[in-house]
Write an enzyme that holds these catalytic residues in place. Structure first.
Site, PDB file in Angstrom:
ATOM      1  CD  GLN A 161      -3.051  -0.833   2.245  1.00  0.00           C
ATOM      2  OE1 GLN A 161      -2.656  -0.553   3.379  1.00  0.00           O
ATOM      3  NE2 GLN A 161      -4.315  -1.027   1.955  1.00  0.00           N
TER       4      GLN A 161
ATOM      5  CG  ASP B 290      -7.278   0.645  14.429  1.00  0.00           C
ATOM      6  OD1 ASP B 290      -6.307   1.248  14.934  1.00  0.00           O
ATOM      7  OD2 ASP B 290      -7.602   0.771  13.232  1.00  0.00           O
TER       8      ASP B 290
ATOM      9  NE  ARG C 299      -4.716   2.118  12.717  1.00  0.00           N
ATOM     10  CZ  ARG C 299      -4.914   1.659  11.492  1.00  0.00           C
ATOM     11  NH1 ARG C 299      -4.016   1.883  10.539  1.00  0.00           N
ATOM     12  NH2 ARG C 299      -6.019   0.987  11.202  1.00  0.00           N
TER      13      ARG C 299
END
Length: 196
Positions: A70, A126, A128
């Protein structure tokens, strides 16, 4: 504002010359970086990628994830577009840190999926904080982007933080036998849009 802009320099890459802009979190001193390609000023929405740090995928060429693929694809798209931004979000392993990421890999080797492994270690799927990225965009003078992502949660959080995401641009690359289960888990349990 959770960050301040502290340094910048030219960064020549195989995709062309980027301006590398360094940011520092005010509360923690942690650093993040933006790679800016071309002229991002003006009214036209900027092609952008928020790329979370992945040492194993980005620098060590791991096939366990799609991160390195990516990163390279995003830089290619930005260069082809002639202008754009890659925010390198220094929150390794969905913000559990490198050592815990290695522990999560060990759990995955025992049969846990990526979400279950994080939970076994006491973390959310997650961890983040994408609001930091909204601040980076604002410090770069950008409030409208075409976001290279497969993660609708990223779009939602950035939008709530004041960034107008005018388009979600899919970035589906790097599927291989080593990461199929990981990607399928991200789609099934985390809502990532990863059409095969």
């Amino acid at each position: 504002m959770q960050l301040k802009r502290v340094a910048e320099a030219k960064l020549p890459t195989p995709w062309g010359d980027f301006l590398m802009v360094g940011f520092e979190e005010l509360a923690t001193g942690h650093d993040h970086v933006a790679l800016v390609y071309g002229d991002i000023s003006g009214q036209t929405p900027v092609l952008a990628r928020v790329h979370s740090e992945c040492l194993t995928g980005d620098a060590l060429f791991s096939l366990r994830c799609d991160c390195g693929f990516q990163l390279e694809a995003a830089l290619t798209h930005i260069a082809e577009e002639g202008r754009g931004i890659l925010l390198y979000h220094r929150q390794e392993g969905r913000n559990i840190g490198l050592l815990n990421k290695i522990r999560a890999y060990a759990l995955q080797d025992q049969g846990y999926d990526t979400v279950e492994a994080n939970h076994q270690l006491g973390f959310a799927a997650d961890e983040r904080d994408f609001t930091l990225c909204a601040d980076m965009f604002k410090l770069l003078g950008v409030d409208e982007v075409r976001l290279l992502t497969n993660n609708p949660k990223k779009v939602e959080i950035l939008t709530e933080a004041g960034i107008n995401i005018v388009e979600r641009v899919p970035l589906i690359v790097g599927r291989n036998p080593n990461n199929e289960h990981y990607l399928d888990t991200k789609a099934a349990k985390m809502g990532h849009l990863l059409g095969k």
